[in-house]
Design a protein around this motif. Sequence first.
Motif, PDB file in Angstrom:
ATOM      1  N   MET A  14      25.980 -19.552 -16.479  1.00  0.00           N
ATOM      2  CA  MET A  14      25.507 -20.894 -16.816  1.00  0.00           C
ATOM      3  C   MET A  14      25.214 -20.997 -18.300  1.00  0.00           C
ATOM      4  N   LYS A  15      25.585 -22.138 -18.867  1.00  0.00           N
ATOM      5  CA  LYS A  15      25.459 -22.320 -20.316  1.00  0.00           C
ATOM      6  C   LYS A  15      25.161 -23.769 -20.638  1.00  0.00           C
ATOM      7  N   VAL A  16      24.808 -24.004 -21.888  1.00  0.00           N
ATOM      8  CA  VAL A  16      24.582 -25.342 -22.408  1.00  0.00           C
ATOM      9  C   VAL A  16      25.672 -25.639 -23.425  1.00  0.00           C
ATOM     10  N   VAL A  56      28.614 -25.106 -16.652  1.00  0.00           N
ATOM     11  CA  VAL A  56      27.889 -25.785 -17.731  1.00  0.00           C
ATOM     12  C   VAL A  56      26.715 -26.524 -17.102  1.00  0.00           C
ATOM     13  N   TYR A  57      25.509 -26.106 -17.447  1.00  0.00           N
ATOM     14  CA  TYR A  57      24.307 -26.701 -16.858  1.00  0.00           C
ATOM     15  C   TYR A  57      23.951 -28.019 -17.538  1.00  0.00           C
ATOM     16  N   LEU A  58      24.192 -28.104 -18.835  1.00  0.00           N
ATOM     17  CA  LEU A  58      23.751 -29.256 -19.608  1.00  0.00           C
ATOM     18  C   LEU A  58      24.721 -29.511 -20.744  1.00  0.00           C
ATOM     19  N   VAL A  59      25.088 -30.768 -20.943  1.00  0.00           N
ATOM     20  CA  VAL A  59      25.859 -31.183 -22.115  1.00  0.00           C
ATOM     21  C   VAL A  59      24.975 -32.088 -22.946  1.00  0.00           C
ATOM     22  N   ALA A  98      24.294 -20.913 -25.486  1.00  0.00           N
ATOM     23  CA  ALA A  98      24.769 -22.222 -25.940  1.00  0.00           C
ATOM     24  C   ALA A  98      26.169 -22.083 -26.520  1.00  0.00           C
ATOM     25  N   VAL A  99      27.069 -22.945 -26.067  1.00  0.00           N
ATOM     26  CA  VAL A  99      28.380 -23.094 -26.691  1.00  0.00           C
ATOM     27  C   VAL A  99      28.317 -24.356 -27.542  1.00  0.00           C
TER      28      VAL A  99
END
Length: 615
Positions: free
Chosen positions: A29-31, A56-59, A113-114
């Motif tokens: 999981m990433k943002v 992706v947890y959050l954009v 974070a990406v």
Amino acid sequence: MNSDQLDGISAIRTYVDRLVTGDGRCNGMKVLLLDGATTQILSCVSTQSEILSREVYLVSRLDDPRCNPNLKEHSNNNTNSINTENGGDSSNNNGGIHSLALQEEAHVGHMKAVVFLRPTDNNIGLLVRELSRPRFSEYHIYFSGILPPNLFQLLCENDPQDRVKQVQEFYADFLPINPDLVSLNCRNTLQMTSALYKRNILGLQSMLLANKRQPGTIRYQKSSRLAKQLAQDISANIKSDDIFHFRRGTGGGGGTNNNNNNNLLLLVVDRMDDPVTPLLSQWTYQAMVHELLGLNNNRVILRGVPNVSKDLEEVVLSSAPGHDAFFQSHRNSNFGELGEAIQKLLQDYQARSQQHQVSNLKSIEDMQSFMERYPELRSESHTVSKHVAIMGELARLVEVCSLMDVSAFEQDLACTDDQGGHLKELMSKLDSSSIKIPDKLRLGMLYALRYETAMQNAIPAVKEAMRRGGVPPNNIALIDAVLKYAGAKVRGPGLYGTNQSSLSKMTKSFMTSVQGVSNVYSQHSPLLMDTIESAVKGKLRGEDYPMVSKLGSGIGVDNLPLPQEILIFMVGGMTYEEATKVSEFNEANAGRVRVILGGSTVHNSTSFLEELKLI
């Protein structure tokens, strides 16, 4: 489809696939942190659900104080300048990408974070501030273009906790609208500022790099100082930067001989050579929606349209694979074909939905089947409702604005010489209460462009008739503005067939008469198509389209190999009519030659006139 084919959507989707995994180095999981421009780019090829389904947890937006607590104290001062630099658009629009409430970020400190941003001074400043108070455990940073060395050094010097794990360049610095249509979404480029010129250079570089192409030949429109400068500068950049040297014109696009080292032609042209096309009414789906409703970042606003439900107030029309099969198939269909296609779409949906009515559920198996298909049926229902609503509003506007009558005269003005007859009909329409003010303005401008050089052009009388017909004085002044920008003394030859032989003119006139009334609303062919046809036949005149050579600019275009791929970049913006014609050309010439059309923006008549006001 050939995986190596020139294709703006495929090129960006490849980057997105790599991006959401941190190029294979950011699993779990990433943002995803974006800016205004990269948000728009991603939303052109990926839906919210697609992004969120890829771990992706959050954009979120790095440049929006509502999403970034590090910016709270600077919210009023920084937001507009950041957005303007990033995309030429000062709106704070999320572009359709999902963003959760700020309090959610309290629970993501352990996540990676990406980060995907344009390589600008403002964005580096945002990253420096982010890294001074890091919210995430790791940062995987990707820039949408070439990162200047001084900005890279600044970033390296401001990572005190060593949170940055990688920095890469992904050349996704343009909006992929259709597979063969890409835009920079830059307004006010009919006459560019230095900042907008730089944005166009960087965007054109990105189009080449994303498609892994180095042009074998670069040519430009001689009548345009801006096109010449852009062609020379992109040529100099290619020569000075090894990053372009991965190949030289060896794409797999259209031809069978992929070993030809010079099969990619980069052709830089200018909107000023054809001011007529942006002024015409449109009759194909994508172009018509943009002209009458507005189509920005693949979004159509239907808010305020009669009898439209709340869930249809903003809808998406995307050409990306898997998004909207109906639009993908019918974006170039004309108005009549479109009506029939939507009627069939509605009938097919009604037939399928009747099979799954509650009264037909007789067993547990029927209920299970219904539940499995329910999401698909719901999505299909939204698609059908969307296209029915859009078609209904287009039909209403066509009737209310008398567009069939107006468009027939527009086409006649654009395609035939009949000064006396045109003047008589124009005066009648300017005096008519059924013709809307914007349409009177466009008709007056089309007349002025065609008969500007006639001995008795009657332009002063046309202006007076426009005034009597209710056209405001500041809009009447646009006649002088368009003649200043793209009049006969400024533009190159060819707009009204001035560089065609008499045989070519007779052939075109004969074909128009043979095709008859059904073709009355689509007689016009943009000047761009004559240019493309000449280029693929090796007949593009060096006097009009010189080549950038190693020693600068010249006209030594004899014996150039025929291009198998053409990337056209139109300074000042293109239109969906031109995009439709390019798409039809590609379909007709599949396996032989492929064209991709790019430019500063995509105009409709409204945006074109707004930019003319600034000249």
